[in-house]
Design an enzyme around this catalytic site. Sequence first.
Site: not given
Ligand code: ADP
Length: 189
Positions: A14, A89, A128, A134, A145
């Site tokens: 994404k 999400r 990654r 991270r 996740r």
């Molecule tokens: P990825 O798509 O690789 O899982 P992101 O950078 O989108 O990583 O998100 C990292 C973390 O941030 C998620 O695992 C969650 O803990 C938090 N997070 C991000 N966006 C949301 C969201 N829309 N709702 C709840 N938690 C979120």
Amino acid sequence: MLNLVLFGPPGAGKGTQSAKLLEKYGLHHISTGDMFRGHIKQQTELGQQVSQIIADGKLVPDSITIAMLEEEIKNNPQAKGFIFDGFPRTVAQAEALDDSLKSIGSEITGVIALDVDEAELTQRIAKRQEISGRADDAADKLTKRIEEYFNKTIKVLPFYEKQGKLTKVSGVGSIDGIFNELTQVIDNY
Ligand code: ADP
């Protein structure tokens, strides 16, 4: 306005595709993950609230996430459109996003879901983590996740499918090949 949601599990690409799309279409990028990481780095109050949750690979509560997103939309009234990456999400987030866009006289144009199987995702994130460092890319946190994705986030798909706004695109292949597919979908809106 062109308002896109780029949807997909952790590691689907994404972020990579968003970066290319916002350049081509001149959109404002909203990545809730990046925003949270920014807050954690700056050690804001919000950052302190969410850092442990994120490190554990869990979803941040809707109330916190939605408030942050609404403010970001409000603070960018000049945007030609938005690309939402990592949001919504949950179904509650999707509903809040509809309301928020309605309040500025707009709506979601379309949702593109990047399809990648779980074995490929695990492999990509392992790679990654060597670069990003991270903490939530570590194997046990990643499992959490992916679990959050399949338990909660996947339910967002029927929400948009019912509205006729969902398109699935394979997230496996070359970055440019996938980008081409995405632009074909978007240019047909
Ligand atoms: P990825 O798509 O690789 O899982 P992101 O950078 O989108 O990583 O998100 C990292 C973390 O941030 C998620 O695992 C969650 O803990 C938090 N997070 C991000 N966006 C949301 C969201 N829309 N709702 C709840 N938690 C979120």
